[in-house]
Design a protein around this motif. Structure first.
Motif, mmCIF file in Angstrom:
data_model
loop_
_atom_site.group_PDB
_atom_site.id
_atom_site.type_symbol
_atom_site.label_atom_id
_atom_site.label_comp_id
_atom_site.label_asym_id
_atom_site.label_seq_id
_atom_site.Cartn_x
_atom_site.Cartn_y
_atom_site.Cartn_z
ATOM 1 N N TYR A 38 0.851 -1.185 0.000
ATOM 2 C CA TYR A 38 0.000 0.000 0.000
ATOM 3 C C TYR A 38 0.892 1.241 0.000
ATOM 4 C CZ TYR A 38 -3.831 -3.131 1.271
ATOM 5 O OH TYR A 38 -4.767 -4.147 1.284
ATOM 6 N N GLY A 39 0.788 2.061 -1.058
ATOM 7 C CA GLY A 39 1.575 3.277 -1.167
ATOM 8 C C GLY A 39 1.002 4.392 -0.302
ATOM 9 N N ALA A 40 1.791 5.462 -0.152
ATOM 10 C CA ALA A 40 1.437 6.561 0.755
ATOM 11 C C ALA A 40 0.069 7.165 0.437
ATOM 12 C CB ALA A 40 2.523 7.637 0.695
ATOM 13 N N LYS A 41 -0.154 7.513 -0.826
ATOM 14 C CA LYS A 41 -1.421 8.161 -1.192
ATOM 15 C C LYS A 41 -2.606 7.211 -1.005
ATOM 16 C CE LYS A 41 0.689 11.540 -4.276
ATOM 17 N NZ LYS A 41 0.977 11.929 -5.672
ATOM 18 N N GLU A 42 -2.399 5.939 -1.342
ATOM 19 C CA GLU A 42 -3.478 4.964 -1.165
ATOM 20 C C GLU A 42 -3.840 4.799 0.302
ATOM 21 O OE1 GLU A 42 -4.752 0.403 -2.470
ATOM 22 O OE2 GLU A 42 -2.636 0.985 -2.567
ATOM 23 N N VAL A 43 -2.812 4.746 1.166
ATOM 24 C CA VAL A 43 -3.050 4.621 2.604
ATOM 25 C C VAL A 43 -3.904 5.781 3.096
ATOM 26 C CG1 VAL A 43 -1.947 4.756 4.885
ATOM 27 C CG2 VAL A 43 -0.997 3.243 3.137
ATOM 28 N N ILE A 44 -3.516 6.998 2.728
ATOM 29 C CA ILE A 44 -4.246 8.180 3.191
ATOM 30 C C ILE A 44 -5.665 8.200 2.632
ATOM 31 C CG2 ILE A 44 -4.319 10.713 3.048
ATOM 32 C CD1 ILE A 44 -1.218 10.618 3.328
ATOM 33 N N ASP A 45 -5.830 7.804 1.371
ATOM 34 C CA ASP A 45 -7.175 7.739 0.774
ATOM 35 C C ASP A 45 -8.066 6.770 1.549
ATOM 36 O OD1 ASP A 45 -6.631 9.566 -1.185
ATOM 37 O OD2 ASP A 45 -6.252 8.080 -2.769
ATOM 38 N N ILE A 46 -7.529 5.589 1.874
ATOM 39 C CA ILE A 46 -8.322 4.586 2.589
ATOM 40 C C ILE A 46 -8.666 5.071 3.999
ATOM 41 C CG2 ILE A 46 -8.370 2.230 3.501
ATOM 42 C CD1 ILE A 46 -6.504 1.427 1.173
ATOM 43 N N VAL A 47 -7.681 5.659 4.676
ATOM 44 C CA VAL A 47 -7.915 6.180 6.033
ATOM 45 C C VAL A 47 -9.019 7.236 6.004
ATOM 46 C CG1 VAL A 47 -6.887 7.530 7.924
ATOM 47 C CG2 VAL A 47 -5.599 5.638 6.904
ATOM 48 N N ASN A 48 -8.968 8.139 5.026
ATOM 49 C CA ASN A 48 -10.004 9.169 4.910
ATOM 50 C C ASN A 48 -11.374 8.560 4.628
ATOM 51 O OD1 ASN A 48 -8.315 11.335 5.434
ATOM 52 N ND2 ASN A 48 -7.800 11.666 3.279
ATOM 53 N N GLN A 49 -11.395 7.496 3.799
ATOM 54 C CA GLN A 49 -12.660 6.815 3.521
ATOM 55 C C GLN A 49 -13.245 6.196 4.794
ATOM 56 O OE1 GLN A 49 -11.938 4.005 0.322
ATOM 57 N NE2 GLN A 49 -11.077 5.612 -0.980
ATOM 58 N N VAL A 50 -12.352 5.620 5.625
ATOM 59 C CA VAL A 50 -12.803 5.054 6.909
ATOM 60 C C VAL A 50 -13.419 6.161 7.764
ATOM 61 C CG1 VAL A 50 -12.074 3.995 9.083
ATOM 62 C CG2 VAL A 50 -11.175 3.120 6.920
ATOM 63 N N SER A 51 -12.712 7.305 7.852
ATOM 64 C CA SER A 51 -13.223 8.423 8.661
ATOM 65 C C SER A 51 -14.581 8.896 8.154
ATOM 66 C CB SER A 51 -12.229 9.594 8.636
ATOM 67 O OG SER A 51 -11.009 9.255 9.242
#
Length: 590
Positions: A38-51
């Motif tokens: 999981y790359g940096a941007k993908e990680v942040i995208d997924i975390v934001n989706q969870v939020s």
């Protein structure tokens, strides 16, 4: 790595450390036989989706959300997504009892639960059946009839990410980040309240004190449970440095995963290092002739090693040969890139520290508790003392009380125990000192040494105090002893229950032409008993007379989490063992 970053909340690590590096493997795990990165941007995208998804489910600041799972990237995604809303994660061990699950869900007032697999889903369903507060259970694995965690991230579709910003801005450094229920060996678990400030202070203290010096190109293997603050803070340290975190498939696949990932660092507990060492020695016993002689020559050489001392030309020459012929294979088994191994959660046998350092594998021992986020002290690779747990972090203060107890003060000390003000007052005094319950001393004025748990020290009938941990580590210096528990409260002398290292014992029996049909049979053999008595007597030579273990009983089965004798962090549950083996203990005092 930029040192002076204004990081006040844990999720700041995503935007100030992870995103600028834009690595392709911030987190990774094995999926269908391949490493999924999981790359940096993908990680942040997924975390934001969870939020965003949690927002749609009505999650508000300070709501409690449980995570019960093995180590995997989804654990991080959900946990970081919870953080960004100011909600509170409640990580739980997959191995705890149904009673503990029910107690924690109710005590914390959990609103949602995330679990990894079918067995944990069943446990969570049973434990929450009577709790109306729990609104939903989501799974990381795809399970028929269960709500998959993607249902949460799907709720983010069409949502404006900008709506997260006010929630993130509202999170303060002293806000509650997580509730971690201590496994404990007695009584109900207590919820340790840790804030963003607590954990960030610990991360920055480790870096400022140069306790963990890593590079952004490094990789870490993670296998200790993320529900424990030890591994979790380590992962935050990796994010701070830009180190990639790869999750082992399971405890059984660690050896294979080490060879695949070739990590530069990993955290472990002494029990696992003992197992690694025992396996290596068992293989040494299988060798024959010159190879076997060379192996044990190298082993004995390593046991004398002091990493901070000049051992002299002749020793250093021999060690160079041993490293080339023998120890290089140890390094290869760990992937060949290891810079350091962090060891914590329990005392490490000094002989293990010596032998691994001699093999070119630095073991840095640290010390701390869940209540201290967790690190109080940690070894530094350039300033190390065998038998000590390193130097105190620069932003932590430690003093030794009159009775020898270690007292701690600093920004990483917990807020307190959740819903338990009296229990909090018992461990944090009026001056703000946290009472660890551990007995210790400073060596050379700077290296902290743990001598025992205050509550575990017992008194013999002669009025002498005995520290069992020190004796247990001494006993485990024998190649034939895998586990040991020292007993003797109110008795004339200390005794011990010993679990043999059965592979080494089989080898010894073969060598001495003793028939070995089963573990149960062999521990009753008079010659075997005679051998253990002799080994114990030898190991007690340099121990004060009143502390010497005089009698032992051999146990045919390892103490384990499943058997109830070990905590999830592999510490002895002394009361459970005393109760379970009361007859064997009594037999040593007849």
């Amino acid at each position: 790595m930029k040192r002076n970053l204004a990081i006040t909340r844990v999720f700041d690590l995503l935007y100030k450390c992870v995103l600028p590096l834009n690595k392709e493997d911030v987190f990774a795990n094995k999926q269908n036989g391949q490493w999924r990165k999981y790359g940096a941007k993908e990680v942040i995208d997924i975390v934001n989706q969870v939020s965003l998804g949690l927002l749609q489910l009505g999650v508000k600041k300070d709501d409690k959300i449980a995570i019960i799972s093995n180590n995997r990237p989804e654990w991080n995604f959900v946990e970081l997504g919870i953080q960004q809303l100011g909600a509170v994660s409640v990580p739980m061990y997959p191995t705890i009892t149904m009673e503990d699950y029910q107690y924690i869900f109710a005590d914390a007032g959990v609103k949602f639960v995330f679990v990894s697999d079918q067995s944990l889903l069943s446990k969570a369903k049973d434990a929450t059946a009577s709790l109306a507060e729990v609104e939903g259970i989501y799974t990381f694995d795809n399970i028929k009839g269960a709500k998959h965690w993607s249902e949460v991230t799907d709720l983010a579709k069409g949502q404006d990410i900008a709506q997260l910003q006010p929630y993130m801005d509202a999170v303060q450094s002293d806000d509650l980040l997580t509730l971690i229920y201590t496994s404990g060996t007695t009584g109900k678990p207590k919820g340790v309240m840790l804030t963003h400030r607590n954990i960030i202070a610990n991360v920055e203290g480790l870096i400022e004190g140069k306790h963990l010096e890593l590079e952004e190109t490094d990789r870490a293997l993670s296998f200790l449970p993320l529900c424990h603050i030890y591994e979790r803070t380590d992962v935050y340290v990796y994010m701070r440095y830009g180190v990639s975190t790869y999750y082992a498939e399971s405890m059984e696949t660690i050896a294979d995963n080490l060879k695949e990932i070739k990590p530069h660092v990993f955290a472990t507990v002494p029990r696992l290092l003992e197992k690694v060492y025992d396996k290596i020695v068992a293989k040494g016993y299988e060798l024959t002739g010159v190879k076997k002689s060379l192996f044990f020559w190298a082993l004995n050489l390593g046991l004398k090693y002091d990493p901070m001392a000049d051992m002299g030309w002749w020793y250093n020459t021999q060690l160079a040969i041993a490293r080339k012929l023998i120890f290089s294979k140890w390094q290869e088994a760990l992937g060949g890139n290891i810079k350091l191994v962090a060891s914590g959660s329990a005392a490490l046998q000094p002989r293990l520290a010596r032998i691994f350092w001699a093999a070119g594998i630095p073991i840095l021992e640290g010390y701390g508790l869940t209540e201290t986020s967790p690190v109080i002290s940690s070894s530094i690779i350039t300033n190390f003392r065998v038998g000590c747990v390193g130097s105190v972090l620069p932003n932590v203060s430690v003093k030794i009380a009159e009775d020898g107890e270690i007292l701690v003060k600093g920004p990483s000390i917990m807020k307190g125990y959740y819903n338990k003000p009296e229990a909090t007052q018992e461990v944090i005094d009026s001056e703000g000192w946290f009472h660890t319950g551990d007995i210790g001393e400073f060596v050379e004025g700077q290296f902290l040494k743990i001598t025992d748990r205050k509550k575990e020290i017992f008194k013999t009938s002669g009025g002498k105090y005995v520290a069992p941990q020190l004796l247990e580590n001494k006993l485990k210096e024998s190649i034939l002893i895998e586990q040991a528990i020292v007993v003797g409260e109110g008795q004339k002398f200390p005794s011990a229950l010993l679990v043999p290292e059965f592979n080494a014992l089989k080898e010894w029996c073969t060598k001495h032409e003793i028939e070995y049909s089963s573990n149960e049979q062999i521990i009753k053999n008079p010659k075997v008993l005679e051998k253990f008595d002799a080994d114990v007597k030898h190991l007690m030579n340099n121990v004060a007379k009143y502390e010497q273990v005089k009698k032992v009983v051999l146990i045919p089965k390892l103490f384990s989490i499943e058997g109830g004798e070990l905590t999830p962090t592999l510490k002895l549950k002394r009361k459970v063992i005393h109760s379970k083996y009361s007859q064997q203990i009594e037999s040593m005092y007849l």
